[in-house]
Design a protein around this motif. Structure first.
Motif, PDB file in Angstrom:
ATOM      1  N   PHE A  80       0.787  -1.214   0.003  1.00  0.00           N
ATOM      2  CA  PHE A  80      -0.128  -0.050  -0.032  1.00  0.00           C
ATOM      3  C   PHE A  80       0.813   1.399  -0.035  1.00  0.00           C
ATOM      4  CE2 PHE A  80      -3.387  -3.087   1.429  1.00  0.00           C
ATOM      5  CZ  PHE A  80      -4.179  -2.691   0.455  1.00  0.00           C
ATOM      6  N   SER A  81       1.981   1.252   0.678  1.00  0.00           N
ATOM      7  CA  SER A  81       2.859   2.267   0.601  1.00  0.00           C
ATOM      8  C   SER A  81       3.327   2.681  -0.831  1.00  0.00           C
ATOM      9  CB  SER A  81       3.981   2.026   1.385  1.00  0.00           C
ATOM     10  OG  SER A  81       3.430   2.124   2.934  1.00  0.00           O
ATOM     11  N   THR A  82       3.816   1.398  -1.448  1.00  0.00           N
ATOM     12  CA  THR A  82       4.250   1.525  -2.867  1.00  0.00           C
ATOM     13  C   THR A  82       3.168   1.959  -3.704  1.00  0.00           C
ATOM     14  OG1 THR A  82       6.061  -0.150  -2.523  1.00  0.00           O
ATOM     15  CG2 THR A  82       5.377   0.481  -4.763  1.00  0.00           C
ATOM     16  N   LEU A  83       1.913   1.648  -3.442  1.00  0.00           N
ATOM     17  CA  LEU A  83       0.786   2.190  -4.394  1.00  0.00           C
ATOM     18  C   LEU A  83       0.498   3.507  -4.150  1.00  0.00           C
ATOM     19  CD1 LEU A  83      -1.413   0.928  -6.212  1.00  0.00           C
ATOM     20  CD2 LEU A  83      -2.795   0.629  -4.083  1.00  0.00           C
ATOM     21  N   GLU A  84       0.661   3.831  -3.082  1.00  0.00           N
ATOM     22  CA  GLU A  84       0.297   5.400  -2.700  1.00  0.00           C
ATOM     23  C   GLU A  84       1.375   6.480  -3.410  1.00  0.00           C
ATOM     24  OE1 GLU A  84      -1.371   8.805  -1.781  1.00  0.00           O
ATOM     25  OE2 GLU A  84      -2.357   7.005  -1.397  1.00  0.00           O
ATOM     26  N   ALA A  85       2.670   5.910  -3.179  1.00  0.00           N
ATOM     27  CA  ALA A  85       3.789   6.557  -4.006  1.00  0.00           C
ATOM     28  C   ALA A  85       3.755   6.613  -5.513  1.00  0.00           C
ATOM     29  CB  ALA A  85       5.193   6.041  -3.616  1.00  0.00           C
ATOM     30  N   LEU A  86       3.164   5.704  -5.961  1.00  0.00           N
ATOM     31  CA  LEU A  86       2.987   5.268  -7.467  1.00  0.00           C
ATOM     32  C   LEU A  86       1.680   6.312  -7.878  1.00  0.00           C
ATOM     33  CD1 LEU A  86       3.684   1.941  -8.310  1.00  0.00           C
ATOM     34  CD2 LEU A  86       5.003   3.847  -8.976  1.00  0.00           C
ATOM     35  N   ALA A  87       0.683   6.455  -6.737  1.00  0.00           N
ATOM     36  CA  ALA A  87      -0.404   7.446  -7.147  1.00  0.00           C
ATOM     37  C   ALA A  87      -0.156   8.628  -7.201  1.00  0.00           C
ATOM     38  CB  ALA A  87      -1.612   7.091  -6.263  1.00  0.00           C
ATOM     39  N   ASN A  88       1.052   9.149  -6.422  1.00  0.00           N
ATOM     40  CA  ASN A  88       1.383  10.506  -6.213  1.00  0.00           C
ATOM     41  C   ASN A  88       2.115  10.824  -7.692  1.00  0.00           C
ATOM     42  OD1 ASN A  88       0.278  11.066  -3.718  1.00  0.00           O
ATOM     43  ND2 ASN A  88       2.319  10.701  -2.622  1.00  0.00           N
ATOM     44  N   VAL A  89       2.961  10.040  -8.098  1.00  0.00           N
ATOM     45  CA  VAL A  89       3.563   9.965  -9.362  1.00  0.00           C
ATOM     46  C   VAL A  89       2.821  10.317 -10.532  1.00  0.00           C
ATOM     47  CG1 VAL A  89       4.870   8.828 -11.250  1.00  0.00           C
ATOM     48  CG2 VAL A  89       5.613   8.623  -8.936  1.00  0.00           C
ATOM     49  N   ALA A  90       1.618   9.424 -10.693  1.00  0.00           N
ATOM     50  CA  ALA A  90       0.689   9.781 -11.652  1.00  0.00           C
ATOM     51  C   ALA A  90      -0.242  10.910 -11.529  1.00  0.00           C
ATOM     52  CB  ALA A  90      -0.306   8.383 -11.452  1.00  0.00           C
ATOM     53  N   LYS A  91      -0.486  11.474 -10.234  1.00  0.00           N
ATOM     54  CA  LYS A  91      -1.159  12.542 -10.056  1.00  0.00           C
ATOM     55  C   LYS A  91      -0.251  13.977 -10.091  1.00  0.00           C
ATOM     56  CE  LYS A  91      -4.098  10.611  -6.379  1.00  0.00           C
ATOM     57  NZ  LYS A  91      -4.465  10.716  -4.848  1.00  0.00           N
ATOM     58  N   TYR A  92       0.811  13.931  -9.729  1.00  0.00           N
ATOM     59  CA  TYR A  92       1.400  15.205  -9.405  1.00  0.00           C
ATOM     60  C   TYR A  92       2.761  15.473 -10.113  1.00  0.00           C
ATOM     61  CZ  TYR A  92      -1.677  15.198  -5.458  1.00  0.00           C
ATOM     62  OH  TYR A  92      -2.684  14.967  -4.738  1.00  0.00           O
ATOM     63  N   ALA A  93       3.599  14.442 -10.654  1.00  0.00           N
ATOM     64  CA  ALA A  93       4.800  14.343 -11.034  1.00  0.00           C
ATOM     65  C   ALA A  93       4.940  14.727 -12.535  1.00  0.00           C
ATOM     66  CB  ALA A  93       5.468  12.926 -10.731  1.00  0.00           C
ATOM     67  N   ASP A  94       4.139  14.603 -13.300  1.00  0.00           N
ATOM     68  CA  ASP A  94       4.329  14.847 -14.577  1.00  0.00           C
ATOM     69  C   ASP A  94       5.583  14.077 -15.160  1.00  0.00           C
ATOM     70  OD1 ASP A  94       3.352  15.827 -17.144  1.00  0.00           O
ATOM     71  OD2 ASP A  94       4.586  17.744 -16.987  1.00  0.00           O
ATOM     72  N   ALA A  95       5.542  13.001 -14.813  1.00  0.00           N
ATOM     73  CA  ALA A  95       6.792  12.150 -15.135  1.00  0.00           C
ATOM     74  C   ALA A  95       6.797  11.336 -16.435  1.00  0.00           C
ATOM     75  CB  ALA A  95       7.261  11.191 -13.786  1.00  0.00           C
ATOM     76  N   THR A  96       7.870  11.041 -16.848  1.00  0.00           N
ATOM     77  CA  THR A  96       7.899  10.034 -17.975  1.00  0.00           C
ATOM     78  C   THR A  96       8.675   8.593 -17.800  1.00  0.00           C
ATOM     79  OG1 THR A  96      10.139  10.610 -18.474  1.00  0.00           O
ATOM     80  CG2 THR A  96       8.390  11.959 -19.719  1.00  0.00           C
ATOM     81  N   ALA A  97       8.834   8.303 -16.451  1.00  0.00           N
ATOM     82  CA  ALA A  97       9.204   7.269 -16.031  1.00  0.00           C
ATOM     83  C   ALA A  97       9.357   7.136 -14.671  1.00  0.00           C
ATOM     84  CB  ALA A  97      10.726   6.915 -16.503  1.00  0.00           C
ATOM     85  N   ALA A  98       9.243   5.955 -13.958  1.00  0.00           N
ATOM     86  CA  ALA A  98       8.906   5.719 -12.355  1.00  0.00           C
ATOM     87  C   ALA A  98       9.858   4.416 -12.308  1.00  0.00           C
ATOM     88  CB  ALA A  98       7.790   5.729 -11.848  1.00  0.00           C
TER      89      ALA A  98
END
Length: 104
Positions: free
Chosen positions: A21-39
């Protein structure tokens, strides 16, 4: 997204659920806020601890000017309940890394 896992085994259900669940939440933050091309998600056992890292190449933020939102605070609380800890490193334009540790 890339997943990197060292040779790790199974852990008690509460440890596995906390990391999941911690990893899932961190990935949700990437998807919502990071505007990232890779994780990248990395899991490893080291010095009696199960460690996870979620890092991205997104826009980052200034941790000294930003308090933890409910997502990061939830991760920190979950880890602390089992004797673990959380660290977050980020810089504007340089992405973010979320590191968690649980004793096993």
């Amino acid at each position: 997204m890339t997943v990197e896992v060292d040779a790790i085994g199974r852990y008690p259900a509460d440890v596995e659920a906390t990391v999941y669940f911690s990893t899932l939440e961190a990935l949700a933050n990437v998807a919502k806020y990071a505007d990232a091309t890779a994780a990248t998600v990395r899991l490893r056992q080291e010095n009696g601890s199960l460690r996870f890292r979620v890092s991205d190449d997104g826009r980052g933020f200034d941790p000294s000017a930003t308090t933890y939102g409910t997502g990061l605070q939830g991760i920190e609380d979950r880890l602390a309940a089992l004797g673990g800890d959380l660290s977050v490193r980020s810089a504007a334009g340089e992405g973010t890394t979320v590191d968690g540790r649980l004793p096993v």
